[in-house]
Design an enzyme around this catalytic site. Structure first.
Site, PDB file in Angstrom:
ATOM      1  N   ARG A  88     -35.400  -2.354  13.399  1.00  0.00           N
ATOM      2  CA  ARG A  88     -34.150  -1.680  14.176  1.00  0.00           C
ATOM      3  C   ARG A  88     -33.369  -0.592  13.276  1.00  0.00           C
ATOM      4  O   ARG A  88     -33.341  -0.979  11.912  1.00  0.00           O
ATOM      5  CB  ARG A  88     -33.188  -2.728  14.574  1.00  0.00           C
ATOM      6  CG  ARG A  88     -33.636  -3.204  15.759  1.00  0.00           C
ATOM      7  CD  ARG A  88     -32.651  -4.548  15.943  1.00  0.00           C
ATOM      8  NE  ARG A  88     -32.994  -5.336  17.131  1.00  0.00           N
ATOM      9  CZ  ARG A  88     -32.699  -6.583  17.340  1.00  0.00           C
ATOM     10  NH1 ARG A  88     -31.784  -7.167  16.713  1.00  0.00           N
ATOM     11  NH2 ARG A  88     -32.981  -7.112  18.544  1.00  0.00           N
ATOM     12  N   ARG A 116     -28.434  -0.800  16.777  1.00  0.00           N
ATOM     13  CA  ARG A 116     -27.314  -2.010  16.869  1.00  0.00           C
ATOM     14  C   ARG A 116     -26.231  -1.731  15.914  1.00  0.00           C
ATOM     15  O   ARG A 116     -26.352  -1.064  14.944  1.00  0.00           O
ATOM     16  CB  ARG A 116     -27.827  -3.326  16.623  1.00  0.00           C
ATOM     17  CG  ARG A 116     -28.939  -3.741  17.506  1.00  0.00           C
ATOM     18  CD  ARG A 116     -28.493  -4.112  18.962  1.00  0.00           C
ATOM     19  NE  ARG A 116     -29.484  -4.352  19.852  1.00  0.00           N
ATOM     20  CZ  ARG A 116     -29.761  -5.620  20.209  1.00  0.00           C
ATOM     21  NH1 ARG A 116     -28.901  -6.731  19.666  1.00  0.00           N
ATOM     22  NH2 ARG A 116     -30.773  -5.902  21.007  1.00  0.00           N
ATOM     23  N   ILE A 141      -7.218  -2.721   0.109  1.00  0.00           N
ATOM     24  CA  ILE A 141      -8.742  -2.731  -0.031  1.00  0.00           C
ATOM     25  C   ILE A 141      -9.239  -1.376   0.107  1.00  0.00           C
ATOM     26  O   ILE A 141     -10.515  -1.080  -0.394  1.00  0.00           O
ATOM     27  CB  ILE A 141      -9.554  -3.699   1.203  1.00  0.00           C
ATOM     28  CG1 ILE A 141      -9.080  -3.102   2.599  1.00  0.00           C
ATOM     29  CG2 ILE A 141      -8.899  -5.115   1.009  1.00  0.00           C
ATOM     30  CD1 ILE A 141      -9.820  -3.836   3.570  1.00  0.00           C
ATOM     31  N   ASP A 142      -8.710  -0.575   0.780  1.00  0.00           N
ATOM     32  CA  ASP A 142      -9.102   0.734   0.888  1.00  0.00           C
ATOM     33  C   ASP A 142      -8.967   1.747  -0.395  1.00  0.00           C
ATOM     34  O   ASP A 142      -9.960   2.727  -0.363  1.00  0.00           O
ATOM     35  CB  ASP A 142      -7.958   1.694   1.812  1.00  0.00           C
ATOM     36  CG  ASP A 142      -8.048   0.935   3.202  1.00  0.00           C
ATOM     37  OD1 ASP A 142      -8.713   0.065   3.469  1.00  0.00           O
ATOM     38  OD2 ASP A 142      -6.769   1.021   3.715  1.00  0.00           O
ATOM     39  N   GLY A 154       0.721  -1.301  -0.010  1.00  0.00           N
ATOM     40  CA  GLY A 154      -0.163   0.070   0.051  1.00  0.00           C
ATOM     41  C   GLY A 154       0.835   1.257   0.045  1.00  0.00           C
ATOM     42  O   GLY A 154       2.053   1.029  -0.320  1.00  0.00           O
ATOM     43  N   MET A 160     -14.030  -0.762   7.356  1.00  0.00           N
ATOM     44  CA  MET A 160     -12.684  -0.361   6.944  1.00  0.00           C
ATOM     45  C   MET A 160     -12.575   0.702   5.860  1.00  0.00           C
ATOM     46  O   MET A 160     -13.428   0.842   5.190  1.00  0.00           O
ATOM     47  CB  MET A 160     -11.767  -1.585   6.838  1.00  0.00           C
ATOM     48  CG  MET A 160     -11.378  -2.349   8.043  1.00  0.00           C
ATOM     49  SD  MET A 160     -10.190  -3.497   7.695  1.00  0.00           S
ATOM     50  CE  MET A 160      -9.682  -4.058   9.216  1.00  0.00           C
TER      51      MET A 160
HETATM   52  O1  F6P Z   1      -5.222  -0.609   4.755  1.00  0.00           O
HETATM   53  C1  F6P Z   1      -6.153  -1.838   4.993  1.00  0.00           C
HETATM   54  C2  F6P Z   1      -6.710  -2.016   6.315  1.00  0.00           C
HETATM   55  O2  F6P Z   1      -7.401  -2.817   6.385  1.00  0.00           O
HETATM   56  C3  F6P Z   1      -7.292  -0.623   6.769  1.00  0.00           C
HETATM   57  O3  F6P Z   1      -8.896  -0.645   6.078  1.00  0.00           O
HETATM   58  C4  F6P Z   1      -7.416  -0.682   8.146  1.00  0.00           C
HETATM   59  O4  F6P Z   1      -7.611   0.294   8.806  1.00  0.00           O
HETATM   60  C5  F6P Z   1      -5.987  -1.338   8.528  1.00  0.00           C
HETATM   61  O5  F6P Z   1      -5.658  -2.057   7.452  1.00  0.00           O
HETATM   62  C6  F6P Z   1      -6.094  -2.401   9.671  1.00  0.00           C
HETATM   63  O6  F6P Z   1      -4.993  -3.045   9.844  1.00  0.00           O
HETATM   64  P1  F6P Z   1      -4.399  -4.105  10.839  1.00  0.00           P
HETATM   65  O7  F6P Z   1      -4.049  -5.317   9.959  1.00  0.00           O
HETATM   66  O8  F6P Z   1      -3.434  -3.533  11.497  1.00  0.00           O
HETATM   67  O9  F6P Z   1      -5.482  -4.228  11.897  1.00  0.00           O
END
Ligand code: F6P
Length: 378
Positions: free
Chosen positions: A184, A286, A148-149, A124, A191
């Protein structure tokens, strides 16, 4: 044979993402078909820096046999890590304090000892910045963007994103059934770090009623108003999608913690939003946090193809004598951008993009005061 290259290494760093194994598959086959040797470095650069800790010395020979049947597999056969940046490695001093050490010279020496001429580095934004540093220090290197972001700039997409959005949408579809049955509010936290791509795309694809993303600081009044409006018209349930990096107007990002040598961990905003919406609307709310489920499982065919295209393109770049570049999707082609450009800024959701306009036209609120066409929706 390409002058100067007869043996290359592959590494995968940062959080895993569906499609990593497709990159490894295509890069290995493309290199082997050029009569290059290929080795994989275990766990980012750990296999090179701490080879003695591994039964196989931290490097694994990649052959046609060893990469067979992995395209559809999630994760990475090489392992990964998102701690211990080799260019700023945390080391504890005798007095208990910590300093950061640049281990680049040591790492470059290991590449040389292992006769590695060039590196295909998959990762990344953090990994691409490390790649830029290693390149400046003399390593021949091509970056492959992964996350994935979808927050890496200069590439239209990264593999892993489509799989994450697809799975998130499936989960939200399931939440609709239970939310409808119980009348609800369900708040789904997704993420995405400081970008709202996953929440926006999964939320729209599932037809949720509110989407809160980091790019638009939110207030919950418009969200509560949407929920109340829906209830008055007989829709007693509502689904709210919240990106983990979303924040209220004037508030900060919700952070769970930060370990040494790692980025801060985001989380908790979903529970806060649910508690406040319950208070404001008097309706039961929830929270569901999808978390690492979004990174797991088999890649979609879209991510497999992107991974394969990126992996092969990285090898072609090395063959052409390129270095210090990142492969990038620039539809309909894959081309190359300088690493320095790719790491300059994060790619965030543009506020005037077609997806935001479409969501607003669908009556989805972003928790801002932009005019929304409140409808009952799905
Ligand atoms: O960058 C990918 C990601 O899954 C983010 O969406 C998330 O904030 C982070 O990595 C979480 O990383 P870790 O593996 O440290 O929990």
């Amino acid at each position: 044979m390409t002058p100067g290259i007869s043996r290359i290494a592959l590494s995968t760093g940062g959080g895993d993402a569906p499609g990593l194994n497709a990159v490894i598959n295509a890069a290995t086959l493309a290199a082997r078909n050029r009569d290059w040797e290929v080795v994989g470095i275990r766990d980012g650069f750990n296999g090179l820096l701490f080879g003695d800790d591994y039964p196989d010395g931290g490097l694994v020979e990649l052959t046609r046999d060893s990469v067979r049947g992995i395209i559809h597999q999630g994760g990475t056969i090489l392992g990964t890590t998102n701690r211990g940046n080799p260019t700023a490695y945390p080391v504890q001093q005798a007095d208990g304090s910590w300093i950061e050490v640049d281990r680049t010279p040591e790492l470059l020496a290991r590449f040389k000892e292992n006769r590695i001429d060039a590196l295909v580095m998959v990762g990344g934004d953090g990994s691409m910045a490390i790649g830029q540093h290693l390149c400046e220090a003399g390593l021949k290197l091509v970056g492959v963007p992964k996350t994935i972001d979808n927050d890496l700039d200069k590439t239209t997409a990264t593999f892993g994103f489509d799989s994450a959005v697809d799975f998130a949408s499936q989960c939200i579809d399931r939440l609709f059934t239970t939310a409808t049955s119980h009348g609800r509010i369900i708040v789904v936290e997704l993420m995405g770090r400081y970008a709202g791509w996953i929440a926006l795309n999964a939320g729209m694809a599932s037809g949720v009623h509110a989407i809160l993303i980091p790019e638009i600081p939110f207030s919950l009044e418009p969200v509560a108003a949407t929920i109340a409006h829906r209830a008055r018209h007989g829709a007693k349930f509502s689904i709210v999608c919240v990106a983990e990096g979303a924040r209220a107007v004037g508030g900060g990002t919700s952070v769970v913690g930060k370990a040494r040598g790692q980025a801060e961990r985001l989380g908790g905003i979903g529970a806060k939003v649910a508690a406040e919406l319950q208070e404001m609307t008097g309706r039961e709310a929830r929270t569901v946090v999808l978390g690492h489920l979004l990174r797991g499982g088999s890649p979609t065919s879209c991510d497999r193809l992107l991974g394969l295209r990126f992996g092969a393109a990285a090898v072609r770049a090395l063959e052409q004598g390129q270095s210090g570049v990142m492969v990038a999707l620039n539809p309909p082609t894959v081309d190359y951008v300088p690493l320095a450009e790719a790491t300059r800024r994060q790619k965030r959701v543009p506020l005037d993009c077609d997806s935001i306009l479409t969501a607003r036209d669908m009556g989805i609120t972003f928790g801002d005061d932009a005019p929304s066409h409140t409808t009952i929706g799905r």
